[in-house]
Motif scaffolding. Structure first.
Motif, mmCIF file in Angstrom:
data_model
loop_
_atom_site.group_PDB
_atom_site.id
_atom_site.type_symbol
_atom_site.label_atom_id
_atom_site.label_comp_id
_atom_site.label_asym_id
_atom_site.label_seq_id
_atom_site.Cartn_x
_atom_site.Cartn_y
_atom_site.Cartn_z
ATOM 1 N N TRP A 7 38.131 34.316 40.409
ATOM 2 C CA TRP A 7 39.401 34.723 40.996
ATOM 3 C C TRP A 7 39.596 36.202 40.760
ATOM 4 C CZ3 TRP A 7 43.133 36.920 37.843
ATOM 5 C CH2 TRP A 7 42.974 36.736 36.469
ATOM 6 N N ARG A 8 40.464 36.797 41.619
ATOM 7 C CA ARG A 8 40.788 38.209 41.415
ATOM 8 C C ARG A 8 42.311 38.349 41.459
ATOM 9 N NH1 ARG A 8 42.054 39.542 46.596
ATOM 10 N NH2 ARG A 8 40.847 38.525 48.229
ATOM 11 N N PRO A 9 42.840 39.378 40.790
ATOM 12 C CA PRO A 9 44.296 39.517 40.819
ATOM 13 C C PRO A 9 44.758 39.767 42.249
ATOM 14 C CG PRO A 9 43.297 41.039 39.249
ATOM 15 C CD PRO A 9 42.195 40.445 40.045
ATOM 16 N N ASP A 10 45.875 39.183 42.603
ATOM 17 C CA ASP A 10 46.435 39.377 43.936
ATOM 18 C C ASP A 10 47.320 40.615 43.898
ATOM 19 O OD1 ASP A 10 47.915 39.280 46.263
ATOM 20 O OD2 ASP A 10 47.776 37.083 46.359
ATOM 21 N N ALA A 11 46.997 41.605 44.756
ATOM 22 C CA ALA A 11 47.718 42.878 44.730
ATOM 23 C C ALA A 11 49.214 42.708 45.009
ATOM 24 C CB ALA A 11 47.106 43.831 45.752
ATOM 25 N N SER A 12 49.551 41.784 45.899
ATOM 26 C CA SER A 12 50.954 41.629 46.287
ATOM 27 C C SER A 12 51.761 40.887 45.220
ATOM 28 C CB SER A 12 51.049 40.878 47.618
ATOM 29 O OG SER A 12 50.491 39.594 47.444
ATOM 30 N N ASN A 13 51.080 40.152 44.368
ATOM 31 C CA ASN A 13 51.797 39.388 43.358
ATOM 32 C C ASN A 13 50.886 39.320 42.135
ATOM 33 O OD1 ASN A 13 53.435 37.725 41.966
ATOM 34 N ND2 ASN A 13 53.349 36.009 43.405
ATOM 35 N N SER A 14 50.834 40.445 41.426
ATOM 36 C CA SER A 14 49.769 40.635 40.451
ATOM 37 C C SER A 14 49.750 39.613 39.319
ATOM 38 C CB SER A 14 49.827 42.055 39.896
ATOM 39 O OG SER A 14 51.107 42.245 39.351
ATOM 40 N N GLY A 15 50.826 38.930 39.091
ATOM 41 C CA GLY A 15 50.857 37.964 38.008
ATOM 42 C C GLY A 15 49.975 36.738 38.223
ATOM 43 N N ARG A 16 49.870 36.298 39.510
ATOM 44 C CA ARG A 16 49.208 35.006 39.762
ATOM 45 C C ARG A 16 47.741 35.148 40.143
ATOM 46 N NH1 ARG A 16 52.728 32.317 44.046
ATOM 47 N NH2 ARG A 16 54.721 32.966 43.242
ATOM 48 N N PRO A 17 46.881 34.263 39.672
ATOM 49 C CA PRO A 17 45.475 34.358 40.082
ATOM 50 C C PRO A 17 45.318 33.928 41.545
ATOM 51 C CG PRO A 17 45.814 32.408 38.714
ATOM 52 C CD PRO A 17 47.124 33.125 38.770
ATOM 53 N N HIS A 18 44.396 34.621 42.285
ATOM 54 C CA HIS A 18 44.113 34.237 43.674
ATOM 55 C C HIS A 18 42.722 33.625 43.687
ATOM 56 C CE1 HIS A 18 43.721 34.662 48.050
ATOM 57 N NE2 HIS A 18 42.468 34.985 47.761
ATOM 58 N N TYR A 19 42.643 32.341 43.938
ATOM 59 C CA TYR A 19 41.337 31.684 43.928
ATOM 60 C C TYR A 19 40.608 31.969 45.218
ATOM 61 C CZ TYR A 19 42.729 29.498 39.645
ATOM 62 O OH TYR A 19 43.113 29.315 38.364
ATOM 63 N N LEU A 20 39.348 32.300 45.105
ATOM 64 C CA LEU A 20 38.554 32.638 46.291
ATOM 65 C C LEU A 20 38.141 31.375 47.035
ATOM 66 C CD1 LEU A 20 36.170 35.368 44.831
ATOM 67 C CD2 LEU A 20 38.258 35.700 46.140
ATOM 68 N N SER A 21 38.203 31.467 48.355
ATOM 69 C CA SER A 21 37.729 30.339 49.162
ATOM 70 C C SER A 21 36.201 30.358 49.161
ATOM 71 C CB SER A 21 38.250 30.472 50.592
ATOM 72 O OG SER A 21 37.587 31.557 51.216
ATOM 73 N N ASP A 22 35.601 29.264 49.604
ATOM 74 C CA ASP A 22 34.133 29.191 49.674
ATOM 75 C C ASP A 22 33.593 30.314 50.548
ATOM 76 O OD1 ASP A 22 34.198 27.054 48.079
ATOM 77 O OD2 ASP A 22 33.766 25.539 49.633
ATOM 78 N N THR A 23 34.299 30.579 51.680
ATOM 79 C CA THR A 23 33.835 31.623 52.603
ATOM 80 C C THR A 23 33.911 32.992 51.939
ATOM 81 O OG1 THR A 23 34.685 30.284 54.406
ATOM 82 C CG2 THR A 23 34.142 32.563 54.933
ATOM 83 N N GLU A 24 35.015 33.250 51.210
ATOM 84 C CA GLU A 24 35.151 34.548 50.531
ATOM 85 C C GLU A 24 34.037 34.732 49.497
ATOM 86 O OE1 GLU A 24 39.885 35.602 50.617
ATOM 87 O OE2 GLU A 24 39.214 33.943 49.367
ATOM 88 N N ARG A 25 33.754 33.680 48.749
ATOM 89 C CA ARG A 25 32.660 33.769 47.749
ATOM 90 C C ARG A 25 31.328 34.016 48.436
ATOM 91 N NH1 ARG A 25 35.347 30.180 44.321
ATOM 92 N NH2 ARG A 25 34.556 28.346 45.389
ATOM 93 N N ASP A 26 31.134 33.356 49.595
ATOM 94 C CA ASP A 26 29.887 33.518 50.346
ATOM 95 C C ASP A 26 29.790 34.939 50.911
ATOM 96 O OD1 ASP A 26 27.457 32.656 51.370
ATOM 97 O OD2 ASP A 26 28.334 31.991 53.267
ATOM 98 N N LEU A 27 30.943 35.493 51.326
ATOM 99 C CA LEU A 27 30.949 36.872 51.847
ATOM 100 C C LEU A 27 30.527 37.862 50.769
ATOM 101 C CD1 LEU A 27 34.139 37.111 54.096
ATOM 102 C CD2 LEU A 27 31.852 37.859 54.731
ATOM 103 N N ILE A 28 31.029 37.642 49.543
ATOM 104 C CA ILE A 28 30.661 38.531 48.427
ATOM 105 C C ILE A 28 29.151 38.438 48.176
ATOM 106 C CG2 ILE A 28 30.931 38.915 45.942
ATOM 107 C CD1 ILE A 28 33.870 37.949 46.322
ATOM 108 N N ARG A 29 28.646 37.206 48.194
ATOM 109 C CA ARG A 29 27.203 37.000 47.998
ATOM 110 C C ARG A 29 26.406 37.737 49.068
ATOM 111 N NH1 ARG A 29 23.533 34.779 50.847
ATOM 112 N NH2 ARG A 29 25.048 33.871 52.260
ATOM 113 N N LEU A 30 26.839 37.536 50.336
ATOM 114 C CA LEU A 30 26.116 38.105 51.480
ATOM 115 C C LEU A 30 26.090 39.630 51.405
ATOM 116 C CD1 LEU A 30 24.754 37.425 54.229
ATOM 117 C CD2 LEU A 30 27.002 37.659 55.271
ATOM 118 N N ALA A 31 27.270 40.238 51.136
ATOM 119 C CA ALA A 31 27.376 41.697 51.111
ATOM 120 C C ALA A 31 26.536 42.303 49.994
ATOM 121 C CB ALA A 31 28.832 42.105 50.963
ATOM 122 N N GLN A 32 26.271 41.496 48.949
ATOM 123 C CA GLN A 32 25.479 42.025 47.832
ATOM 124 C C GLN A 32 23.987 41.820 48.011
ATOM 125 O OE1 GLN A 32 27.412 40.098 44.553
ATOM 126 N NE2 GLN A 32 28.833 41.800 44.258
#
Ligand SMILES: [Zn+2]
Ligand SMILES: [Zn+2]
Ligand SMILES: [Zn+2]
Length: 468
Positions: A7-32
């Motif tokens: 998870w990464r901090p959510d800029a709009s609501n920094s207190g709460r964790p933002h869990y990454l969706s499967d697609t978002e995790r896959d995008l990070i993998r792909l871009a790397q």
């Protein structure tokens, strides 16, 4: 490579964790991935294809004397593979490839009407018709209404033997799910509908033969001698109506004995071709015999026939060369799935029960499957064609002399992309070894490809607006 964080901090609501969706995790993998930029290039040259085919292999091009001109090996590509277009013509399967296919169809049909792609321009002077042929009625269905008209408004307030009213009287917009559905499914002749589809190809062939017979008698020769006087060429496309019945749009052209290069004799006019076509369509029959369980049957065209002379673009009117080519091209990207049916073959009766289709299409598919189990109808291959409701033809069929081919158009495109090559076909010899290693996208790859396809689409739109 870094392990993606959960998870990464959510800029709009920094207190709460933002869990990454499967697609978002896959995008990070792909871009790397180290090969990501090159993979993106591959997807760009595949036009943003939604279901690319991955190939692995090599091509070596050398002159007769053995001088190496070009060597390409996927060993240096990301994952040791190369993405190529799926080339699916269906919009529902792959939008970018279907766009390309529709473009090819447009050029294929258009060159048969106005010349180009090795067809001479004087073909515009040959008789050319645009013909629409429909299936007969297999039972009353709800219709799209326009203006103040109402669907099946009659004075007949009686009901059928199943207790269903024989009239409707409602207004149906074109997207109304009722459109094309039978007023009474029990009255609807599903067996005839499916069997008509199974015989539509024979019906078309017999129609073409009957047109030729009519022309031969007008020319005062036997049918076998007809090719010494005139040649009939056509390109036809099959379209599914809302009721799940196929109808055909065909371009028919009359040439001289050498095909498009030669003009037909004076007597072989557009008026004669129109008359020959109308007579043939009304008279032809495709019989079904030797089917004791169903009885002998005869299949004919529906009564709604449209025959128009195709006009030159500069003469205007609704049925011009360009309009006809665009119309036919549009339908090659459609399939039964655009009428709510399935794209893929059905492999069991259970699949039909579970298919996300209307009750009407389910009944048509069910009938196809059931009849396909009869030994006497084996030759109609109804089960493998259940998803097309028994119709076995290609979406677009054309006679050999009509115009160019999809293959020639694709080859011309490939040659255009390789025009920087100094070698000519005579000078070179190519050795290729290719094998299929997979297909399709991961969720993230799919997102990137859709973005590439959108960019290309926007670019086309800009070019069109600026008339580049
Ligand atoms: Zn594709
Ligand atoms: Zn209705
Ligand atoms: Zn009924």
């Amino acid at each position: 490579m870094n392990t993606p964080r959960k998870w990464r901090p959510d800029a709009s609501n920094s207190g709460r964790p933002h869990y990454l969706s499967d697609t978002e995790r896959d995008l990070i993998r792909l871009a790397q991935e180290p090969g990501f930029p090159r993979w993106t290039e591959q997807i760009k040259s595949a036009g943003g294809c939604a279901h690319p085919i991955y190939l692995s292999g090599r091509t070596t091009t050398a002159t007769d004397t053995g001088i190496l001109i070009r060597h390409y090996d996927t060993a240096n590509e990301p994952g040791g593979r190369l993405a190529v277009r799926c080339r699916n013509r269906r919009e529902t399967r792959c939008q970018p490839c279907s766009y390309l296919h529709a473009g090819d169809t447009f050029h294929l049909v258009r060159s048969g009407l106005i010349g180009g792609k090795e067809i001479p321009a004087h073909v515009t002077g040959h008789p050319r018709l645009f013909v629409t042929l429909t299936a007969p009625s297999f039972g009353a269905v709800h219709r799209t209404t326009s203006g103040t008209s109402r669907c099946r408004l009659t004075r007949d307030h009686s009901t059928c033997e199943h207790g269903q009213p024989r009239q409707c009287g409602l207004i149906h917009a074109s997207d109304d799910p009722l459109t094309g559905q039978p007023l009474c499914p029990d009255c609807y002749d599903y067996t005839s509908h499916v069997l008509w589809h199974a015989h539509a190809g024979v019906l078309w062939n017999r129609t073409a033969t009957a047109v030729r017979r009519h022309l031969a008698s007008a020319g005062g020769v036997t049918q076998s001698k007809l090719p010494t006087l005139v040649r009939l060429s056509f390109a036809k496309v099959a379209e599914y109506q809302r009721r799940g019945a196929v109808h055909f749009h065909a371009v028919i052209r009359l040439d001289g004995p050498q095909g498009p290069e030669s003009a037909p004799p004076e007597w072989a006019s557009a008026a004669l071709l129109t008359q020959a076509t109308r007579t043939a369509v009304k008279a032809v029959q495709a019989p079904m015999r030797h089917a004791p369980a169903l009885g002998d049957r005869v299949f004919v065209w529906g009564s709604q026939i449209d025959v128009h002379t195709i006009r030159r673009a500069l003469d205007g009117g609704p049925v011009t060369e360009e309009a006809v080519a665009a119309y036919v091209a549009k339908y090659t990207s459609k399939s039964v799935s655009d009428s709510g049916g399935l794209d893929q073959p059905v492999t069991s009766a259970e699949e039909i029960t579970l298919a996300p289709v209307s009750a009407h299409l389910r009944a048509l598919m069910g009938t196809c499957w059931r009849l396909g189990g009869l030994a006497e109808l084996e030759h109609l291959r109804l089960r493998p064609w259940t998803h097309t409701l028994g119709y076995r033809g290609h979406v677009l069929t054309k006679s050999r002399k009509y115009s160019t081919t999809y293959r020639a158009l694709r080859d011309a495109r490939t040659a255009h992309h390789q025009s920087d090559s100094p070698a000519t076909a005579e000078e070179i010899g190519s050795v290729s070894e290719w094998r299929y290693v997979g297909s399709g996208h991961t969720p993230a790859e799919s997102e990137v490809a859709a973005g590439v396809a959108q960019d290309l689409c926007d670019l086309r739109e800009i070019k069109r607006t600026l008339r580049l």
